[in-house]
Write an enzyme that holds these catalytic residues in place. Structure first.
Site, mmCIF file in Angstrom:
data_model
loop_
_atom_site.group_PDB
_atom_site.id
_atom_site.type_symbol
_atom_site.label_atom_id
_atom_site.label_comp_id
_atom_site.label_asym_id
_atom_site.label_seq_id
_atom_site.Cartn_x
_atom_site.Cartn_y
_atom_site.Cartn_z
ATOM 1 N N CYS A 51 0.829 -1.213 0.000
ATOM 2 C CA CYS A 51 0.000 0.000 0.000
ATOM 3 C C CYS A 51 0.871 1.274 0.000
ATOM 4 O O CYS A 51 1.511 1.542 -0.992
ATOM 5 C CB CYS A 51 -0.987 -0.070 1.154
ATOM 6 S SG CYS A 51 -2.466 0.865 0.789
ATOM 7 N N HIS A 103 -3.249 -5.388 1.957
ATOM 8 C CA HIS A 103 -2.539 -5.583 3.235
ATOM 9 C C HIS A 103 -2.492 -7.049 3.648
ATOM 10 O O HIS A 103 -3.349 -7.502 4.414
ATOM 11 C CB HIS A 103 -3.257 -4.795 4.329
ATOM 12 C CG HIS A 103 -3.049 -3.321 4.252
ATOM 13 N ND1 HIS A 103 -2.134 -2.654 5.043
ATOM 14 C CD2 HIS A 103 -3.636 -2.389 3.479
ATOM 15 C CE1 HIS A 103 -2.168 -1.366 4.758
ATOM 16 N NE2 HIS A 103 -3.072 -1.173 3.812
ATOM 17 N N GLU A 145 -0.761 -8.465 5.789
ATOM 18 C CA GLU A 145 -0.513 -8.638 7.241
ATOM 19 C C GLU A 145 -1.817 -8.630 8.045
ATOM 20 O O GLU A 145 -1.826 -8.926 9.230
ATOM 21 C CB GLU A 145 0.464 -7.562 7.752
ATOM 22 C CG GLU A 145 -0.120 -6.174 7.991
ATOM 23 C CD GLU A 145 -0.401 -5.374 6.718
ATOM 24 O OE1 GLU A 145 -0.266 -5.926 5.604
ATOM 25 O OE2 GLU A 145 -0.788 -4.196 6.847
#
Ligand code: GLN
Length: 197
Positions: free
Chosen positions: A78, A171, A173
């Site tokens: 991002c 994302h 994560e």
């Protein structure tokens, strides 16, 4: 093998956790000299204008250029992708230019600022379905001839690689699927093996 996560701003803590789950030593990086003993680096999501300012203030740019020139892998998600891209629009902004893509910031419009969607990722020849979380995400509007698309959402690239540089507009994560972090760790391991021979 030691991988750093740039910890100036944004979503760094969850990347450290995701990397640790892959069994590598993961550390937060706040000073350019801390890059010296690292084999790879994650640049997390956050706010790219703020990240860029902090990177300049802390004199990270020459150290990152040296890191890149040494062939050490970097993974930008991002805002991290925005910083690694060659061209940034909407608004125009300086960037490191380590991967030949053109990106448009905040490109999904107000209604869909943040959303989660299923997409397909191809990391070792096999397509794999994955949940992707987009938060005020950029879109990759141009990809140079040396850039390989590794994941798409609809028919748009959302994850790409050029040599040692890996980027994703979403994302990884934020979900429990560690396959993308595992892929990055494998890329870093490849780099350290090449150095050893
Ligand atoms: N919209 C942010 C930017 O342009 C990126 C958002 C993110 O990293 N989740 O910097």
């Amino acid at each position: 093998m030691k991988i750093g996560v740039l910890a100036l701003q944004g979503d760094f803590a969850l990347h450290v956790k995701a990397l640790a789950r892959c069994g590598v030593e993961a550390v937060e990086v706040r000073k350019p000299e801390e890059l010296e003993d690292l084999d790879g680096l994650v640049i997390p999501g956050g706010e790219s204008t703020t990240l860029l300012k902090l990177m300049e203030e802390w004199r990270f740019v020459p150290a990152l250029e040296k890191f890149h020139a040494a062939g050490k892998p970097m993974f930008g998600t991002c805002a991290g992708l925005i910083l690694l891209a060659r061209d940034v629009d909407s608004p125009r902004q300086a960037s490191l230019g380590f991967i030949d893509i053109g990106v448009e910031r905040n490109a999904y419009g107000r209604q869909r600022e943040s959303f989660s969607a299923m997409g397909s990722v191809e990391l070792d020849g096999e397509p794999h379905r994955l949940e992707m979380v987009f938060i005020r995400a950029p879109r990759i509007r141009r990809a140079g001839p040396g850039v390989t698309t590794l994941a798409s959402h609809g028919d748009e690239p959302v994850m790409a690689r050029e040599g040692s540089i890996l980027v994703a507009t979403f994302h990884p994560e934020l979900t429990n699927d560690a396959s993308i972090h595992r892929y990055f760790c494998a890329l870093v391991a490849e780099g350290t093996r090449e150095k050893a021979v």
